[in-house]
Write an enzyme that holds these catalytic residues in place. Structure first.
Site, PDB file in Angstrom:
ATOM      1  N   LYS A 118       0.834  -1.204   0.000  1.00 40.46           N
ATOM      2  CA  LYS A 118       0.000   0.000   0.000  1.00 40.46           C
ATOM      3  C   LYS A 118       0.874   1.263   0.000  1.00 40.46           C
ATOM      4  CE  LYS A 118      -2.522   0.917   3.918  1.00 40.46           C
ATOM      5  NZ  LYS A 118      -2.616   2.319   4.328  1.00 40.46           N
ATOM      6  N   ARG A 127       2.817   5.973  -3.438  1.00 41.89           N
ATOM      7  CA  ARG A 127       3.899   6.844  -3.900  1.00 41.89           C
ATOM      8  C   ARG A 127       4.132   6.705  -5.399  1.00 41.89           C
ATOM      9  NH1 ARG A 127       4.170   5.948   1.353  1.00 41.89           N
ATOM     10  NH2 ARG A 127       5.385   7.315   2.719  1.00 41.89           N
ATOM     11  N   SER A 159       7.190  10.816  11.067  1.00 47.81           N
ATOM     12  CA  SER A 159       6.069  10.468  10.185  1.00 47.81           C
ATOM     13  C   SER A 159       6.529  10.453   8.740  1.00 47.81           C
ATOM     14  CB  SER A 159       4.931  11.480  10.349  1.00 47.81           C
ATOM     15  OG  SER A 159       4.038  11.366   9.257  1.00 47.81           O
ATOM     16  N   GLN A 169       4.654  10.084   6.271  1.00 54.69           N
ATOM     17  CA  GLN A 169       3.700  10.832   5.437  1.00 54.69           C
ATOM     18  C   GLN A 169       4.079  12.311   5.403  1.00 54.69           C
ATOM     19  OE1 GLN A 169      -0.166   9.901   7.038  1.00 54.69           O
ATOM     20  NE2 GLN A 169      -0.110   7.814   6.264  1.00 54.69           N
ATOM     21  N   ASP A 210       2.600   0.152  12.192  1.00 54.58           N
ATOM     22  CA  ASP A 210       1.383  -0.488  11.677  1.00 54.58           C
ATOM     23  C   ASP A 210       1.240  -1.936  12.161  1.00 54.58           C
ATOM     24  OD1 ASP A 210       0.774   1.844  10.355  1.00 54.58           O
ATOM     25  OD2 ASP A 210       1.672   1.207   8.462  1.00 54.58           O
ATOM     26  N   LYS A 215      -4.111   7.182  14.774  1.00 53.97           N
ATOM     27  CA  LYS A 215      -4.146   6.380  13.536  1.00 53.97           C
ATOM     28  C   LYS A 215      -5.607   6.273  13.060  1.00 53.97           C
ATOM     29  CE  LYS A 215       0.167   5.741  12.940  1.00 53.97           C
ATOM     30  NZ  LYS A 215       0.803   6.309  11.754  1.00 53.97           N
ATOM     31  N   ARG A 243      -5.881   3.683  18.251  1.00 53.94           N
ATOM     32  CA  ARG A 243      -5.468   2.274  18.290  1.00 53.94           C
ATOM     33  C   ARG A 243      -4.977   1.847  19.670  1.00 53.94           C
ATOM     34  NH1 ARG A 243      -2.644   1.358  12.435  1.00 53.94           N
ATOM     35  NH2 ARG A 243      -4.621   1.127  11.333  1.00 53.94           N
ATOM     36  N   ARG A 264      -6.599  -2.580  10.443  1.00 52.70           N
ATOM     37  CA  ARG A 264      -5.555  -3.401  11.092  1.00 52.70           C
ATOM     38  C   ARG A 264      -6.074  -4.059  12.375  1.00 52.70           C
ATOM     39  NH1 ARG A 264      -1.314  -2.485   7.672  1.00 52.70           N
ATOM     40  NH2 ARG A 264      -1.145  -0.336   6.956  1.00 52.70           N
TER      41      ARG A 264
END
Ligand code: S3P
Length: 454
Positions: free
Chosen positions: A22, A27, A191, A193, A338, A365, A369, A410
């Site tokens: 993923k 990207r 991060s 991202q 993750d 998240k 979580r 998840r």
């Protein structure tokens, strides 16, 4: 909402492949949609998050013919995928997408608003692309994504010259592009991202852009850019990039090593073995294998090729006899963030207690979580607690029960993995959410010997 029940299985020895990664697919799609020329991406996973990125790409006016991306991305969730896989289907197949684009110069957006669904990566990396566009667009998300922090990406993009508005620090975010200047940014929270958003913006900026992080995070953006010839320099936890326009490229998305974590955990719990070929083995993603080794789950990795800078090969999970509790240090967490839900399930089935130090980032998240893992483990007959920012999991035996995934893919998969070895079955409410990252997950679990009933 789909309710699926997983019951314990016999140990099996299995060879399989994972759906495409993923993180990498996001990207490569974004790079292809902003490249100069034609690209061909193979094994693009049909998960809903990646479809959100395809939808984003289709909204870019630089993409010559968006119909294929648009059609592929608009397939409704939970209704089966165009490629034949379903939430409970046996074999997910990735798609081949051909994208022709005209680069980032003068980039515009066709739509005023773009739906990023549940995907934080689409929204944050998308903002980095839009920061230099000659247009204004709003990135929207579902209820979960609309609760996640976006100022961490808005602040540096504003410093670069873009106009970025959030709503109370969260989505929807509106980005009005501008000509950008390079910045030196020091991230407080590690991060990938945020790092990637800044690097993607930096590719169009005047002067160098440097991102420094407290600890290393996944480096797929840097690797792909380097493979495409961009001037990317990495020194320790600092990445520097300069203005660069890449051309079209081709690549087969490697299997998702984060999805492999669920398979490895199920094999460890049932006492089976698995051999996963064609899987991404990027060291910034395989940190969880070190933790598995400390818990008594031995694995082997063989890298046999390089695809756009990504090491790809085979991951083998040996037979596991006993699981031991483990301490996961704060510095390890960003590279296995993750995998914490499924590692916590193993920890709850181990001898001795486990501690995940400094896991506070899990609160923001796809769901909280940290709280949800405690709820999941307690709901399945184990015990766990939050101490400050640490997650503490008591070792022992899980019993089974039911768990509401509450929209977090998840967590749905982690609870399902628990069911492969509990004396009573595990029922998962909202099981279809596994499609966000692992289409065909429940079919894979059945191949691993578990009983799966809908
Ligand atoms: C991702 C980075 C991580 C991870 C997410 C995917 C990425 O998020 O949790 O699932 O593809 O860059 P953060 O960058 O917010 O830590």
């Amino acid at each position: 909402m789909v309710r699926l029940t997983v019951s314990s299985g016999r140990p099996v020895d299995l060879e399989l492949e994972m759906p495409g990664d993923k993180s990498i697919a996001h990207r490569w799609l974004l790079l292809a949609a902003t490249a100069n020329g034609a690209s061909e991406l193979d094994n693009v996973p049909a998960g809903l998050d990646v479809r959100s990125t395809a939808r984003f790409c289709a909204a870019l006016a630089s993409v010559v013919d968006p119909s294929q991306l648009d059609g592929w991305a608009s397939n409704p969730p939970g209704q089966g995928q165009r490629d034949g896989s379903t939430a409970n289907g046996p074999r997910p197949r990735g798609s081949t997408l051909r994208i022709e684009a005209r680069g980032r110069h003068g980039l515009e957006v066709r739509r005023e608003s773009i739906d990023c669904g549940n995907s934080g990566t689409t929204m944050r990396l998308g903002a980095g692309i839009l920061a230099s566009a000659s247009s204004r667009a709003t990135l929207e998300g579902d209820a979960s994504l609309s609760r996640r922090p976006m100022e961490r990406v808005a602040v540096p993009l504003r410093r670069m010259g873009a106009s970025v508005a959030t709503v109370g620090g969260c989505a929807p975010i509106t980005v009005e592009g501008s000509s950008l200047r390079g910045i030196a940014h020091r991230s407080v929270v590690p991060s990938a991202q945020v790092k990637s958003a800044i690097l993607l913006a930096g590719l169009t900026a005047e002067g160098a852009t440097v991102v420094d992080e407290p600890v290393t995070t996944r480096d797929h953006t840097e690797r792909a850019l380097r493979a495409l010839g961009a001037p990317v320099h990495v020194v320790g936890t600092s990445v520097r990039v300069e203005r660069f326009q890449y051309v079209g490229f081709a690549g087969r998305v490697p299997g998702d090593v984060s999805s492999a974590a669920f398979v490895a955990a199920a094999a460890a719990l049932t006492g089976g073995t698995v051999e996963i070929s064609g899987v991404g083995l990027n060291p910034t993603r395989t940190r969880y294998l070190d933790v598995l080794a400390r818990m008594g789950v031995q694995t082997q990795r063989i890298v046999d090729r390089d695809v756009l800078g990504e090491p790809v090969g085979t991951l083998m999970v040996d037979r596991t006899a006993d699981l031991a509790g483990v301490t996961v240090e704060g510095a390890e967490l960003p590279e296995l963030i993750d995998e914490v839900p499924v590692l916590a399930i193993l920890a709850a089935s181990a001898r001795g207690d486990s501690r995940f130090v400094g896991a506070g980032e899990l609160r923001v998240k796809e769901s909280d979580r940290l709280g949800a893992i405690v709820r999941m483990i307690r709901g399945l007959g184990g015990d766990a607690a939050i101490e400050g920012d640490d997650l503490v999991v008591a070792g022992g035996d899980l019993d089974g029960g039911s768990f509401d995934a509450a929209g977090d893919h998840r967590l749905a998969m982690a609870a399902a993995v628990a069911g492969t070895a509990t004396p009573r079955p595990v029922a998962i409410e909202g099981a279809e959410v596994a499609d966000v990252s692992f289409p065909g997950f429940f079919g894979t679990l059945a191949r691993l010997g578990a009983g799966v009933e809908g």
